[in-house]
Write an enzyme that holds these catalytic residues in place. Structure first.
Site, PDB file in Angstrom:
ATOM      1  N   ASP A   1     -11.725  -6.331  -3.554  1.00 34.19           N
ATOM      2  CA  ASP A   1     -12.573  -7.538  -3.502  1.00 34.19           C
ATOM      3  C   ASP A   1     -13.961  -7.148  -3.011  1.00 34.19           C
ATOM      4  O   ASP A   1     -14.179  -6.000  -2.622  1.00 34.19           O
ATOM      5  CB  ASP A   1     -11.952  -8.581  -2.562  1.00 34.19           C
ATOM      6  CG  ASP A   1     -11.790  -8.043  -1.154  1.00 34.19           C
ATOM      7  OD1 ASP A   1     -10.710  -7.495  -0.848  1.00 34.19           O
ATOM      8  OD2 ASP A   1     -12.764  -8.104  -0.371  1.00 34.19           O
TER       9      ASP A   1
ATOM     10  N   GLU B   1       0.812  -1.223   0.000  1.00 28.78           N
ATOM     11  CA  GLU B   1       0.000   0.000   0.000  1.00 28.78           C
ATOM     12  C   GLU B   1       0.846   1.274   0.000  1.00 28.78           C
ATOM     13  O   GLU B   1       0.355   2.334  -0.390  1.00 28.78           O
ATOM     14  CB  GLU B   1      -0.987  -0.037   1.182  1.00 28.78           C
ATOM     15  CG  GLU B   1      -2.055  -1.114   0.968  1.00 28.78           C
ATOM     16  CD  GLU B   1      -2.983  -1.314   2.152  1.00 28.78           C
ATOM     17  OE1 GLU B   1      -4.166  -1.622   1.927  1.00 28.78           O
ATOM     18  OE2 GLU B   1      -2.536  -1.193   3.316  1.00 28.78           O
TER      19      GLU B   1
ATOM     20  N   MET C   1      -9.619  -2.937   7.714  1.00 23.19           N
ATOM     21  CA  MET C   1      -9.160  -3.354   9.036  1.00 23.19           C
ATOM     22  C   MET C   1      -8.369  -2.295   9.805  1.00 23.19           C
ATOM     23  O   MET C   1      -7.782  -2.605  10.847  1.00 23.19           O
ATOM     24  CB  MET C   1      -8.324  -4.653   8.911  1.00 23.19           C
ATOM     25  CG  MET C   1      -9.100  -5.787   8.256  1.00 23.19           C
ATOM     26  SD  MET C   1      -8.157  -7.322   8.004  1.00 23.19           S
ATOM     27  CE  MET C   1      -7.908  -7.858   9.695  1.00 23.19           C
ATOM     28  N   GLU C   2      -8.332  -1.052   9.316  1.00 30.39           N
ATOM     29  CA  GLU C   2      -7.511  -0.018   9.984  1.00 30.39           C
ATOM     30  C   GLU C   2      -8.137   1.373  10.073  1.00 30.39           C
ATOM     31  O   GLU C   2      -7.736   2.167  10.947  1.00 30.39           O
ATOM     32  CB  GLU C   2      -6.150   0.130   9.275  1.00 30.39           C
ATOM     33  CG  GLU C   2      -5.284  -1.125   9.277  1.00 30.39           C
ATOM     34  CD  GLU C   2      -5.600  -2.073   8.130  1.00 30.39           C
ATOM     35  OE1 GLU C   2      -6.281  -1.619   7.174  1.00 30.39           O
ATOM     36  OE2 GLU C   2      -5.191  -3.248   8.167  1.00 30.39           O
TER      37      GLU C   2
ATOM     38  N   GLY D   1     -12.553  -3.996   0.971  1.00 35.95           N
ATOM     39  CA  GLY D   1     -13.599  -4.858   0.438  1.00 35.95           C
ATOM     40  C   GLY D   1     -14.848  -4.028   0.216  1.00 35.95           C
ATOM     41  O   GLY D   1     -15.211  -3.192   1.042  1.00 35.95           O
TER      42      GLY D   1
HETATM   43  C1  3QA Z   1      -6.181  -7.694   4.493  1.00 40.29           C
HETATM   44  C2  3QA Z   1      -5.640  -6.288   4.458  1.00 40.29           C
HETATM   45  C3  3QA Z   1      -5.896  -5.549   5.738  1.00 40.29           C
HETATM   46  O1  3QA Z   1      -4.887  -4.607   5.982  1.00 40.29           O
HETATM   47  C4  3QA Z   1      -7.214  -4.860   5.470  1.00 40.29           C
HETATM   48  C5  3QA Z   1      -6.359  -5.509   3.405  1.00 40.29           C
HETATM   49  C6  3QA Z   1      -9.439  -5.501   1.629  1.00 40.29           C
HETATM   50  N1  3QA Z   1     -10.407  -6.461   1.561  1.00 40.29           N
HETATM   51  C7  3QA Z   1     -10.830  -6.703   2.826  1.00 40.29           C
HETATM   52  C8  3QA Z   1     -11.798  -7.594   3.354  1.00 40.29           C
HETATM   53  N2  3QA Z   1     -11.979  -7.615   4.685  1.00 40.29           N
HETATM   54  C9  3QA Z   1     -11.250  -6.811   5.485  1.00 40.29           C
HETATM   55  N3  3QA Z   1     -10.322  -5.954   5.037  1.00 40.29           N
HETATM   56  C10 3QA Z   1     -10.111  -5.900   3.710  1.00 40.29           C
HETATM   57  N4  3QA Z   1      -7.104  -4.498   4.078  1.00 40.29           N
HETATM   58  C11 3QA Z   1      -5.278  -8.543   5.247  1.00 40.29           C
HETATM   59  S1  3QA Z   1      -5.433 -10.228   5.029  1.00 40.29           S
HETATM   60  C12 3QA Z   1      -4.307 -10.690   3.806  1.00 40.29           C
HETATM   61  C13 3QA Z   1      -2.906 -10.688   4.275  1.00 40.29           C
HETATM   62  O2  3QA Z   1      -2.014 -11.230   3.328  1.00 40.29           O
HETATM   63  C14 3QA Z   1      -8.332  -4.061   3.436  1.00 40.29           C
HETATM   64  C15 3QA Z   1      -9.241  -5.139   2.927  1.00 40.29           C
HETATM   65  N5  3QA Z   1     -12.526  -8.398   2.568  1.00 40.29           N
HETATM   66  C16 3QA Z   1      -1.740 -12.537   3.621  1.00 40.29           C
HETATM   67  C17 3QA Z   1      -0.380 -12.906   3.221  1.00 40.29           C
HETATM   68  O3  3QA Z   1      -0.085 -14.114   3.874  1.00 40.29           O
END
Ligand code: 3QA
Length: 230
Positions: A196, A12, A172-173, A78
């Site tokens: 997504d 990011e 998530m932040e 998301g």
């Molecule tokens: C997801 C990231 C976290 O910082 C929140 C992406 C995008 N789609 C989401 C969803 N639900 C919740 N949050 C989000 N961000 C971390 S999990 C993947 C980690 O990588 C936003 C977000 N559907 C894994 C590598 O092993």
């Protein structure tokens, strides 16, 4: 003027560091903070790591330790709203913690005593983002963002969050950063590009579009910085 730019994941903030080219790296509180001078303003940049706790720590550090006076968040989210497709941008008008629950005591979801269900983002920067969107010929949705310590990949949970908070996107932040900035009186702006739809395919969509959507968001954030500097 010192402006903080934060993300949660390396992807990011990578496009921002790439654009700057040169910066110094300082380690603090088990994280890396990148400092750069850009068009006469000081930038402090970091990715917090995932979730409300790490993002709280990083936002607080950027403000209290590094002296940031404004905070911009760039990242992915998301989608809840069916208007939002992968790559689309959403600017948070206000944010809430969807996993904060003391409803057993008659309080609404997202509320604790002396807190608030929603924290409002800085209206000046939201206004500014409309001009930036026009100049970039992009459409940016304004909406409510719900935050929690869960990667949502479930239609039912997503719909519950959408209905309970009237939220358009989830991540998530954002809300934890909002709480910090609100408490410390630091104007903040939270931008996310959709990666997504928080449904059963979310993890696959996320893996496929994290990089491209993060880049969309980062490009817009740098235009916001340009506007703040102008
Ligand atoms: C997801 C990231 C976290 O910082 C929140 C992406 C995008 N789609 C989401 C969803 N639900 C919740 N949050 C989000 N961000 C971390 S999990 C993947 C980690 O990588 C936003 C977000 N559907 C894994 C590598 O092993």
């Amino acid at each position: 003027m010192k402006i903080a730019i934060m993300g949660a994941m390396p992807e990011e903030i990578a496009p921002i560091l790439e654009k700057l080219g040169t910066y110094t790296t300082t380690e603090y509180a088990k994280n890396k903070y990148y400092e750069a001078s850009y068009r006469g303003v000081d930038l402090i940049i970091a990715y917090s790591k995932i979730g409300k706790v790490f993002s709280t720590l990083t936002a607080s550090t950027m403000i209290e330790h590094f002296g940031a006076e404004k905070l911009l968040f760039s990242g992915v989210a998301g989608a809840i709203s069916s208007e939002l497709r992968v790559g689309d941008l959403i600017v948070a008008t206000k944010l809430s913690q969807h996993d904060l629950d003391i409803t057993a005591f008659g309080h609404p979801f997202g509320f604790v005593p002396e807190g608030a269900v929603f924290i409002e983002a800085d209206t000046q920067m939201i206004e500014m983002s409309k001009e930036v969107a026009t100049s970039m010929r992009k459409t940016v949705k304004e909406g409510i963002i719900a935050t929690g310590d869960q990667f949502v990949a479930n239609e039912q949970r997503k719909n519950w969050i959408g209905n309970t908070f009237n939220a358009d996107a989830l991540e998530m932040e954002g809300a934890s950063v909002a709480v910090v900035c609100d408490a410390l009186n630091i104007p903040f702006f939270i931008l996310r590009a959709i990666s997504d739809a928080a449904d059963v395919d979310a993890s696959f969509s996320f893996d496929e579009f994290l990089e491209s959507s993060a880049k969309e968001s980062a490009e817009f954030i740098m235009k916001m910085v340009d506007k703040l500097v102008d």
